[in-house]
Every structure is written in structure tokens, then in C-alpha cells.
Design an enzyme around this catalytic site. Structure first.
Site, PDB file in Angstrom:
ATOM      1  N   CYS A 211      10.690  22.921  65.528  1.00  0.00           N
ATOM      2  CA  CYS A 211      10.449  21.833  66.483  1.00  0.00           C
ATOM      3  C   CYS A 211       8.984  21.401  66.471  1.00  0.00           C
ATOM      4  O   CYS A 211       8.664  20.237  66.715  1.00  0.00           O
ATOM      5  CB  CYS A 211      10.901  22.215  67.881  1.00  0.00           C
ATOM      6  SG  CYS A 211      10.191  23.747  68.468  1.00  0.00           S
ATOM      7  N   THR A 212       8.100  22.336  66.199  1.00  0.00           N
ATOM      8  CA  THR A 212       6.686  21.974  66.082  1.00  0.00           C
ATOM      9  C   THR A 212       6.494  21.037  64.900  1.00  0.00           C
ATOM     10  O   THR A 212       5.838  20.000  65.003  1.00  0.00           O
ATOM     11  CB  THR A 212       5.805  23.218  65.891  1.00  0.00           C
ATOM     12  OG1 THR A 212       5.972  24.083  67.008  1.00  0.00           O
ATOM     13  CG2 THR A 212       4.346  22.842  65.749  1.00  0.00           C
TER      14      THR A 212
END
Lengths: 458, 534
Positions: A211-212
């Protein structure tokens, strides 16, 4: 230095250690010309890797009285090797490392024979590794170390009192470096911890959360890995990314730059891109020289007994001052790789199904729903359903037959074990020994013993 | 006057060749190496291997000094000589091999015995950046040390002797800005936020109802806010007792609403940064209190900047050093992170401008050109202000004649240090032996070894006595082993010692990372090597 008439012997310096008796020496040290000559004539050492550590190891071993060396490496020489792999020159770029390294050392140290092997370590027959007295590792990956470790420990045999049989012990010396840091360790299977026993020493590689990368990148590395791991597949579909292909690397760099600009993140450079994607480890000549020298010294001591040896792990840090530390790690007696495995004695008529049932009741195992593997062969798999069905016919066959009618061998079983009142997945190594005796299997807490006269545990 | 560091330009092929090391010390470090000239004394394997590592790394120039000829015995321990070179000058042979390793290095040799050179031509050494002196006996070490101190030439001693050996730096003072410690706390100032940071934090609402936004608030914001709230209800103090710290940590934990809030998890783990003491460390305080920080016209750039730092800390720094300026990665929305980064960056720049002004003023005050220290140098100093290091080394003769008796006693009594101090003393003892008997103990085979051993066992305690410790004896087995070694220069030990020496040289020349302190004594028996500071 004081100059006097010195004896004209090539091994002028080594002789002091090999020919003279000493005080702080290894067990079974017999100084003398026989020892020196035996090392020269008979001892064979395998050097795994002909890179930063391997080049140094070959030189160090050739100048420590060893005459019969082999070196194995699957790589070719690259320009970025030249700041430390001193056996290679610019003209050698592209040639196999093992071959050039062997040639160069033989050119300079007369009398030494080095056989190069330009191949992957997995492509060699197991017997190949068994020909060596000791193996010196100059590797740069955990997987490769695990592989050699499992091969060397695979030769290890135990006798009835769980003592390792000395003639099956294949010692290894392992080194590793990163920048100003490094380690050197001695592995004597069955005696010191093997690589697997202390696998916890190597923490898992930190990866960025997806997700980063996908949503909230914050630094240059995030942008690079986004391009490398996410965008590449979106755009190139099935084509695999090749880090050695300059066009692929350039593509990742360009995409990373675009993303960084979009998010206002500074710092994406071509050099950083290469570093992140290839996981480049900075490397210098001095650390490699130090660690290899420590490994070669241990090799000499283990083979000759001319001094005590490292027990058993040396960590080195030369960036902040200079720090060396020796730690004596202990073996994991239940190690799946170098341990003896729990002894199970069986009748030749016992079926695979019965064996699996027995595992559930064995006090040391309490293993339910076991899958069974013999070497590379799966004898039975609980899952997935298609494989379970495929292996189901084996259940009614004698284990003895399924294992090829040999007297004894190692078997790995995998299932759910009850440990500390908790159910855990468990992989265990078993030593199965077949006895030609009638009767029913009995159990006790130490071993299962087949004995027709006894009906109670020993 | 300090020479300014120009931004070096490196050709692409060179950059590629040195890629793996440029990632450690950068182009500035590489330039320092390429501008350095090294002198090696004695090119047996210890010296040769040390030089090999430097040549591979691109050192500027090397000069090999050795008066001996290649012997057959050298073929068994030195990779840089071969059968063809037997009878030839060892310096010439080794030099030729090293030249072949890297044609960018200027390699020279001098066919002369280093001991004689030290006596007859001390001025020879002034031309070098650094001298690596290998296999010297005590007497020559002391003489060379005086010469190099006088000429302000850096000196590294290295010696291999059987399964032992040593490495020792001898430099009056070595100051480091870019010390690159392995682990160092970030400079987030959670315990002492400045106005702009506070103002930014105020713009973010911790109680946002949006769960995505909630879990993307960076922990810096969370902790600065919560610390501020705490201070308001605790007479402007931060948590200080163990209970308070626990209470604060629990308070942060209680703000977690769901399990996937990594930002709050990070905040809980980072609470210790709120409790950390404000201001500069004891080590930095010592540096700014050092007498060299009272600068004059001859002061080095380092000390001029330290003087500026001292002023900064007492004035606009308000007890703190200039802000380092970078942030570690943390769970956050990109927007918050970038904005926070800008705030840290801006303050760091402001602090640097103040420092720049102070540096200029100090330079002018001591009669120097105010622009003689570059903005770049000052910027690097500011970034590393909390990590500065000053290394000073005693002269060898001082250590020999006047060692720290308490250190000595501690080592002799300690199990961990006993073999290291034993070898340290024995290395001095064998030199005494050689001075008396014209050979090292056990150097030659035959019946002499027993006699040599008993002589050595008499000499060693007298060395300890001279060092100020009475009545100590070294373990007999250690003395006997020393005799067994018979001054052998084993390749593997030489490669180890040479490797260490080369690494220290690199740190000294690049002025990055921290060189060893004291004398490194190698123990090749069980690898229980130690550094002794006597």
C-alpha cells in the site's frame, strides 16, 4: 628485521607452525614433515565462489600449504568487480570467474593445482562435494549457503548413541561481508551449529508494504520499487524484468522519476535505482581480505590441528572503530538438517497408513494428519485433494517397499503437532530403521524398539 | 588554511569500476584517496597485502621501501613475488605487481632498508600523506613516530608475528565530521519542537472522523500534539518519571481505534523520543569545551566550525545543535510527509545560515579570509554536528614508557583481555630479545628453541615491570607459543593484519567513519583479539 642465513625452504614460515609442537593446539596434532607433506599431497579444499571472498580465499589457501584446490562459481566477470576481485583485469570482463581466478593463482604460486568449475552449485552431483576434506564458502546469498550446508550435513551419519561418526563429518568455513562489516564462522556438522541451526541470525529482508508503494510513497526507494514491482507488470505483462538488461533498468529509472515528480519526492537517481532493484551490497577490498584471511586461517587450523580453532562465530565491524567478537553458538539438537532425527524402528510389514497413525501416538511427535516425504519423493500428501488422491494408493503399501527396501534412511514428516498445548504446523526429521523381526511396535519415550519378547516399554 | 573541497568529476568507466565503494564513501571520499600518497615500509606480505587493498581502491600514489631481495621462503608467503623474481629487489617486484593491479595508481619503489632510512634520512617522509610501517621493531617504531609527528604525516604501524600481530595508528589529532555511525537517533526534536513545527502540527486534527486520514497521520504529529497536551496539564514538563512515561505511552496506545493503524503503532514505539534529554550530548559538549575550540589564526576549519557551534548552542540554538534536517520514513500520507519534510528542511537551512555567518565572523576575527571555509563544508558540519568525533593518539614512546597502569592491571587481571595483553607484552619482549641476541626467539630450528624460550620467559616479566606493574608473569604456554612462532610472517595473518591496516588508512584519508583507538592486538588462536588503550 634481523638478517641471517635462513634455510632455503619455500615453506619457511608455515614450517614453524606445522613442524614444531605447540601448546595451544588442536586435538590430534602431530607436527612434522609428514603433516606438511600430507596437506600438500592429499588434502582437497573446495572454494565456493570466486568473487570478492573467493579470490582472496584461493590466494590465502594456496599460500597456506594447500596444493589441491577446486573453485566453483557460475558468474562471469563484471567491471564493478574490479575494485576488489584482484585476480581479474579489465580484459577479463565477460570471462568465467572460476576459470580466470584458478589460472591467475596457478600462474603465481607454483605447485598448486586449482580445478575451476564454471557451474551452479546445484548442478553438481552430491558425490562431488564428498570428495573434499573441507569446504570454504565465499558466497553472497542465504539460499546458496543453505544449499551447501544441507549437502555437507547430508553426509553426516550418527551411530546408535547419537554421536556423529567422525569420518562422515564435512567441516565448512563460511564468510560474509557488507561494507565495513563481516563475519567468519566454523561449521562442523554434528558438533557446532550448522547454518540451519542458527538461521534466526539472519532476519528476513525488509520489504515495503504494497500500500505504501501503491498509494502513499514517501521516498525515492518507494518510487523505484513501484516502477520495478508494480508498473513493470502493468505495462510489460508477462515479460520478466532483467536487472542486468540496461534498457530494463533505464525504464524503471524513468518511471520512478515520473512518479517521484508527481508526488514531489526528491532523490531518485540512476545509481539509487540500481542499488534498490539489484539490492546492491557495497563492497571493498579490505573487509573481504580480512574475512577471507580469517576463514583460510581456520581452514588451516582445522585440517592440521596446528592451533586451536575459532569457536565458532566471529563478527567483525570496522566502520566505527574496530570491533571483533567471538560467540560460541550451540547446536539445535532437533535441527532438521544436521540433527540425527528421531529414531524410529519399524517392522518391514508396517504400512504407510499404520506409520502415519503411529506418529499421532508417538510421545515426542504427537503429529496428526502427517504428510510423508522420503528424499525427493512424496509418499503421501494430506493436501491438496488432487495430490492426496494421487498418493492414496501408497497408504496400503509397506513403508519398507515405498522406501526402496533399504535398511534405513531419513524421512521428513509434516503435520499438526501439539506443542505446549498449542497446535502448530510441524516439520520433523525421522531416522527410520527397519528390522526383520515379527511382532508389534511398542513405544517408549526415547525410542520405539521392535522386540518380539517385550510388550512393555523399555 | 584549509583547502576547499571541489566537486570532483569522475569518468563513467571509473565510476563503474569503483561503484561498490562509491556507495560507501562517495565521490568526495574517492577524491581524497586519489589525492593521497602512501609510503610503505617493508613489503613482506603484511605490507604488500595492505597496499594491495589500497591500490585496488584507487589510492593516488604508493612508494614501496624495502632493501631486501626476494628469497625462496618469500615464495611461500607473498603473492606478489614469483619464481622469476628470486634474487631481485623485493620492493621492485612488489611494486611491479601492484602497478599491474591498477594503472591509475602511481607506483614507485626505493631499494633501501627502512631502519637505515629512518636513521639517515628522516626528511624523506615529509612528502607523504601517510606512512604504513610494517614489521618494524620497537626502536625503529619510536624513531619513525617522532619523525612523522614532527612532519605532520599520518602513521599506521602493522605487524604480523606468527599467529599474533598488531595495528596501531599514530596521529596527533584526527577530526571527523562525517563519522557515519551505524546507529544514531534521528533529530526529530519531539522533545523540543520549534514554533514552525508546532504550528504545522496544530493544522492537523487528530480526531478526524475519516478512518483513512486517521491512520495516515505521521507519528511526529501525533507525539508532538500529545506531548504538548501533557505538558499543559503537568506544569509545562514532559513525562520524566517511569510512571509518567508509562502513562504517556498508554495514553498514545489508547488512541488506537483499529488494529491496522501502523502510524499509532509507530507512535507507541517512538514515545522514547519524547522523553529523550534535550540539548547536546556529553561527547559534543566535550568537543566544544576542548581547548582547541579557542581558535586562533592557525586553527583548522574543524575547530573554527566548532567555535561557531559553541556560539550557536549558547544563542539561537538554545541548547541544541543545528537541526540535522532529515526524517526517517514513517507511515503517513504523502502530503503530510512531504510537508513535514519541508519544515525540517527549512529549519535545518536556517540553522545552517546562522552557522555560516558565525563561521565568517570568527574567521574574520582571527585574521583569515571569511570565505575560506566553503558553504558546502559548513553544511556538512551542521548536518553532522551531533556526530562529530575527535581522535587523538599518544606517541608510541609515551605509551611504552608511561602506560596507563590501571588499564594495564585491568587487562592482566581479565580473562577476556589476558591473551591480548600477553601478546602485546611479548611483542615488545621479542624485540628486546632480538636486540640482545641478534635473532628472534625460536627464529631458527634446533636445540636453541628451549633456551630461547626460557630467556623469553625472563625478559617478558621485566617488560611488565618497566611498564609499572610488579610481580606479574605471563602464562608459560603463551611465551612458549611466541617462541614457536619464531617471527614467522604467515600469509593468512599478514592478509588479516594488512586488511585492517588498509581499512584504517582509508578512514584516515577519507575522513569518514571512525578509525580505531588504541592498539589492536590480533589473536589468531581463538580470535579473541582486543584493542588496548594504554
Amino acid at each position: 628485521m634481523v638478517l641471517m642465513d635462513a634455510p632455503q625452504s619455500k615453506s619457511r614460515d608455515l614450517d614453524k607452525l606445522l613442524l614444531r609442537s605447540g601448546n595451544l593446539v588442536g586435538p590430534g596434532f602431530f607436527p612434522g614433515t609428514d603433516l606438511r607433506d600430507d596437506i600438500r599431497e592429499y588434502v582437497r579444499v573446495l572454494v565456493v565462489g570466486a568473487g570478492g571472498l573467493g579470490c582472496e580465499l584461493l590466494k590465502d589457501l594456496a599460500l597456506s600449504g594447500f596444493r589441491n584446490l577446486d573453485v566453483i562459481d557460475m558468474d562471469r566477470i563484471e567491471v564493478t568487480n574490479l575494485n576488489r576481485q584482484f585476480l581479474f583485469r579489465l580484459e577479463d570482463v565477460g570471462k568465467p570467474k572460476a576459470e580466470v581466478a584458478a589460472k591467475r593463482v596457478m600462474e603465481r604460486v607454483s605447485g598448486v593445482e586449482i580445478v575451476p568449475h564454471f557451474s551452479r552449485i546445484e548442478d553438481k552431483e552430491l558425490d562431488f562435494y564428498n570428495d573434499f576434506n573441507i569446504i570454504a564458502l565465499g558466497l553472497d546469498s542465504i539460499e546458496a549457503r543453505r544449499y551447501i550446508n544441507s549437502v555437507a550435513c547430508g553426509f553426516l551419519e550418527y551411530d546408535e548413541d547419537d554421536t556423529p561418526r567422525s569420518e562422515t563429518i564435512k567441516p565448512m568455513v563460511d564468510g560474509g561481508t557488507e561494507g565495513f562489516k563481516g563475519h567468519a564462522r566454523v561449521i562442523v556438522p554434528g558438533v557446532t551449529p550448522c547454518f540451519e541451526c542458527t538461521i534466526w541470525l539472519f532476519p528476513p529482508q525488509v520489504k515495503f508494504p504494497l500500500c505504501t508503494l501503491a498509494e502513499t510513497p514517501r521516498n525515492a526507494a518507494h518510487c523505484i520499487e513501484y516502477a520495478h514491482l508494480i508498473k513493470w507488470h502493468e505495462v510489460h505483462g508477462g515479460k520478466s524484468f532483467d536487472p542486468d538488461e540496461p534498457e530494463h533498468m533505464k525504464w524503471v529509472y524513468d518511471e520512478a522519476t515520473k512518479r517521484a515528480e508527481l508526488f514531489g519526492i526528491p532523490g531518485v537517481t540512476y545509481s539509487l535505482t540500481q542499488g534498490v532493484v539489484k539490492n546492491i551490497i557495497p563492497a571493498i577490498a579490505s573487509t573481504n581480505a580480512i574475512i577471507s584471511a580469517a576463514c583460510a586461517l581456520e581452514t588451516l587450523k582445522i585440517v592440521s590441528g596446528c592451533s586451536k580453532t575459532l569457536a565458532n562465530y566471529l563478527t567483525y565491524n570496522g566502520g566505527e572503530g574496530l570491533h571483533t567478537k567471538v560467540t560460541e553458538f550451540e547446536r539445535d539438537k532437533e535441527c532438521l538438517v544436521c540433527g540425527p532425527g528421531i529414531l524410529i524402528e519399524l517392522d518391514t510389514s508396517i504400512t504407510l497408513q499404520k506409520f502415519i497413525d503411529m506418529l499421532e501416538e508417538h510421545p515426542k511427535l504427537l503429529l496428526s494428519k502427517a504428510s510423508v516425504k522420503h528424499g525427493k519423493d512424496s509418499l503421501y500428501m494430506q493436501a491438496p485433494p488432487v495430490l492426496e488422491e494421487m498418493h492414496r494408493p501408497n497408504l496400503s503399501k509397506p513403508l519398507y517397499d515405498l522406501m526402496g527396501r533399504i535398511e534405513k534412511d531419513t524421512v521428513h514428516v509434516f503435520g499438526t503437532a501439539l506443542k505446549n498445548e498449542e497446535k502448530q504446523s510441524s516439520l520433523t526429521k525421522l531416522r527410520v530403521v527397519f528390522k526383520e523381526v515379527d511382532g508389534v511396535a511398542d513405544m517408549d519415550t526415547a525410542t520405539w524398539r521392535m522386540n518380539s519378547k517385550r510388550k512393555t516399554p523399555l | 588554511m584549509e583547502k576547499d573541497e571541489q566537486e570532483p568529476t569522475m569518468s563513467e568507466p571509473t565510476k563503474t569500476k569503483y561503484d561498490r565503494q562509491l556507495r560507501i564513501w562517495g565521490e568526495v571520499g574517492q577524491a581524497a584517496l586519489e589525492n593521497a600518497s602512501i609510503c610503505l615500509l617493508n613489503c613482506g606480505p603484511t605490507g604488500s597485502e595492505a597496499l594491495k587493498n589500497l591500490v585496488l581502491g584507487g589510492i593516488g600514489s604508493i612508494t614501496v621501501v624495502d632493501g631486501s631481495k626476494v628469497e625462496i621462503g618469500d615464495l611461500g608467503n607473498n603473492f606478489m613475488v614469483d619464481k622469476k623474481s628470486v634474487g631481485e629487489s623485493k620492493a621492485k617486484t612488489v611494486c611491479a605487481f601492484l602497478q599491474e593491479l591498477n594503472d591509475a595508481v602511481r607506483a614507485n619503489f626505493v631499494e633501501e632498508n627502512p631502519d637505515s632510512l629512518i636513521l639517515t634520512d628522516p626528511s624523506f617522509f615529509s612528502q607523504f600523506t601517510l606512512v604504513i610501517a610494517t614489521q618494524l621493531v620497537e626502536d625503529s617504531m619510536v624513531k619513525l613516530d617522532r619523525i612523522c609527528r614532527e612532519a605532520n604525516v599520518m602513521l599506521v604501524f602493522a605487524r604480523s608475528y606468527g599467529l599474533t600481530g598488531l595495528v596501531r595508528i599514530s596521529v596527533k589529532e584526527h577530526t571527523i565530521i562525517d563519522s557515519k555511525p551505524d546507529h544514531f537517533l534521528d533529530d526529530l526534536r519531539l522533545n523540543n519542537p520549534w514554533p514552525e513545527l508546532k504550528r504545522f502540527v496544530e493544522t492537523i486534527d487528530l480526531k478526524t472522523p475519516d478512518p483513512i486520514a486517521y491512520k495516515h497521520i505521521p507519528y511526529v504529529v501525533i507525539l508532538v500534539k500529545m506531548a504538548d497536551e501533557w505538558a499543559k496539564t503537568h506544569s509545562s514538563n514532559l513525562p520524566s518519571t517511569r510512571e509518567e512515561k508509562r502513562e504517556f505511552k498508554d495514553l498514545v496506545k489508547s488512541k488506537m481505534v483499529s488494529m491496522d493503524e501502523d502510524n499509532y503503532k509507530e507512535a507507541v514505539e517512538a514515545t522514547f523520543k519524547v522523553f529523550a534529554p534535550r540539548g547536546i550530548s556529553k561527547e559534543i559538549q566535550e568537543i566544544i569545551d576542548d581547548r582547541y575550540a579557542e581558535v586562533g589564526s592557525n586553527s583548522s576549519a574543524f575547530w573554527v566550525m566548532v567555535a561557531a557551534l559553541k556560539e550557536f548552542v549558547s544563542n539561537e540554538g538554545d541548547g541544541e545543535a543545528p537541526l540535522e534536517g532529515s526524517m526517517p520514513d514513517m507511515t503517513s500520507s504523502t502530503e503530510h510527509y512531504i510537508n513535514l519534510q519541508k519544515i525540517y528542511h527549512t529549519k535545518a537551512e536556517d540553522d545552517c545560515l546562522s552557522m555560516e555567518q558565525r563561521v565568517k565572523d570568527i574567521l574574520a576575527k582571527v585574521g583569515r579570509d571569511p570565505s575560506s571555509i566553503s558553504k558546502q563544508t559548513i553544511k556538512s558540519f551542521c548536518k553532522n554536528a551531533r556526530k562529530l568525533k575527535v581522535c587523538r593518539y599518544r606517541m608510541i614512546e609515551d605509551e611504552f614508557s608511561n602506560p596507563s597502569v590501571t588499564e594495564l592491571q585491568k587487562c592482566l587481571a581479565s580473562q577476556d583481555y589476558s591473551s591480548a595483553i600477553g601478546f602485546y607484552i611479548l611483542l615488545r619482549a621479542v624485540d628486546r630479545f632480538a636486540a640482545t641476541y641478534n635473532k628472534f626467539p625460536g627464529q631458527f630450528d634446533g636445540g636453541d628453541i628451549e633456551e630461547d624460550a626460557s630467556r623469553l620467559r625472563t625478559i617478558a616479566p621485566s617488560v611488565i615491570n618497566e611498564m609499572g606493574c610488579d610481580g606479574y608473569e605471563l602464562p608459560e604456554e603463551l611465551c612458549n607459543e611466541m617462541c614457536r612462532f619464531g617471527a614467522a610472517e604467515l600469509h593468512v595473518v599478514a592478509a588479516f593484519i594488512g586488511g585492517i591496516a588498509s581499512q584504517e588508512v582509508i578512514k584516515l584519508i577519507t575522513k569518514q567513519f571512525v578509525p580505531m583507538l588504541g592498539t589492536f592486538v590480533f589473536n589468531g588462536i581463538d580470535h579473541n583479539s582486543q584493542s588496548l588503550t594504554l
